[in-house]
Design a protein around this motif. Structure first.
Motif, short mmCIF file in Angstrom:
data_model
loop_
_atom_site.label_atom_id
_atom_site.label_comp_id
_atom_site.label_asym_id
_atom_site.label_seq_id
_atom_site.Cartn_x
_atom_site.Cartn_y
_atom_site.Cartn_z
N UNK A 225 0.85 -1.20 0.00
CA UNK A 225 0.00 0.00 0.00
C UNK A 225 0.88 1.25 0.00
N UNK A 226 0.44 2.28 -0.72
CA UNK A 226 1.24 3.50 -0.83
C UNK A 226 1.21 4.26 0.48
N UNK A 227 2.39 4.74 0.88
CA UNK A 227 2.50 5.55 2.09
C UNK A 227 2.90 6.96 1.68
N UNK A 228 2.32 7.92 2.37
CA UNK A 228 2.71 9.31 2.11
C UNK A 228 4.02 9.57 2.84
N UNK A 229 4.97 10.13 2.11
CA UNK A 229 6.26 10.43 2.73
C UNK A 229 6.11 11.65 3.63
N UNK A 230 6.83 11.62 4.73
CA UNK A 230 6.85 12.79 5.61
C UNK A 230 7.70 13.85 4.93
N UNK A 231 7.19 15.07 4.94
CA UNK A 231 7.96 16.15 4.34
C UNK A 231 8.76 16.82 5.45
N UNK A 232 10.00 17.05 5.18
CA UNK A 232 10.87 17.70 6.14
C UNK A 232 11.07 19.14 5.70
#
Length: 169
Positions: free
Chosen positions: A30-37
């Motif tokens: 399942x696709x995970x949203x990347x955390x934006x830094x």
């Protein structure tokens, strides 16, 4: 014997693929949203407006400008303690309290003995001596040292008469 041309088509040599309809779809995670830094690109040059309807009295604050709090350049280890100043009804009472101050008396004795004082002690002594002088001028009190430093004409004449001239020959 006739020659055969090479072809790229998979024939009997390779394993045949199953038809697309019968193939199992590959298991995908399942696709995970990347955390934006950090902030997105371009925010430094185009600051985001937080709200368009500002309340009256508040102006738009530029987020690029930081704190205006002054940074101390000299670090003092001792915490500063604020003491309440006593209020005096008359200059005479204040003058008396300065003269009765035990710490001030001890520091003056140290100065007379040619001992060194810390920075805080020097500031304290200078402040109280200045205030003492100001109060003496206000009340019209002359220091005893001033009268000894300015001898009268009679004293000068007596000193002149007592000089032995034979010492200077």
């Amino acid at each position: 014997m006739p020659r055969k041309k090479k072809s790229r088509k998979i024939g009997q040599i390779g394993t045949p693929l199953a038809p697309k309809a019968k193939r199992k779809p590959a298991a995908t995670a399942p696709k995970r949203n990347k955390k934006t830094l950090g902030k997105p690109s371009g925010t430094r040059n185009n600051p985001e407006q937080t709200s368009t309807s500002n309340k009256q009295g508040k102006s738009i604050k530029d987020p690029r400008i930081g704190s205006k709090k002054p940074i101390p350049l000299i670090i003092d280890d001792a915490p500063k303690v604020k003491t309440a100043k006593p209020k005096f009804f008359s200059p005479a009472q204040e003058l008396e309290s300065i003269e009765q101050n035990e710490r001030f008396g001890l520091l003056l004795e140290k100065l007379d003995a040619d001992e060194s004082l810390s920075k805080e002690e020097r500031i304290f002594v200078n402040k109280l001596t200045a205030r003492h002088q100001e109060l003496c001028d206000l009340l019209g009190i002359a220091n005893e040292d001033d009268s000894a430093a300015d001898p009268s004409e009679d004293d000068l004449y007596a000193q002149f008469e007592s000089i032995d001239i034979n010492k200077f020959k």
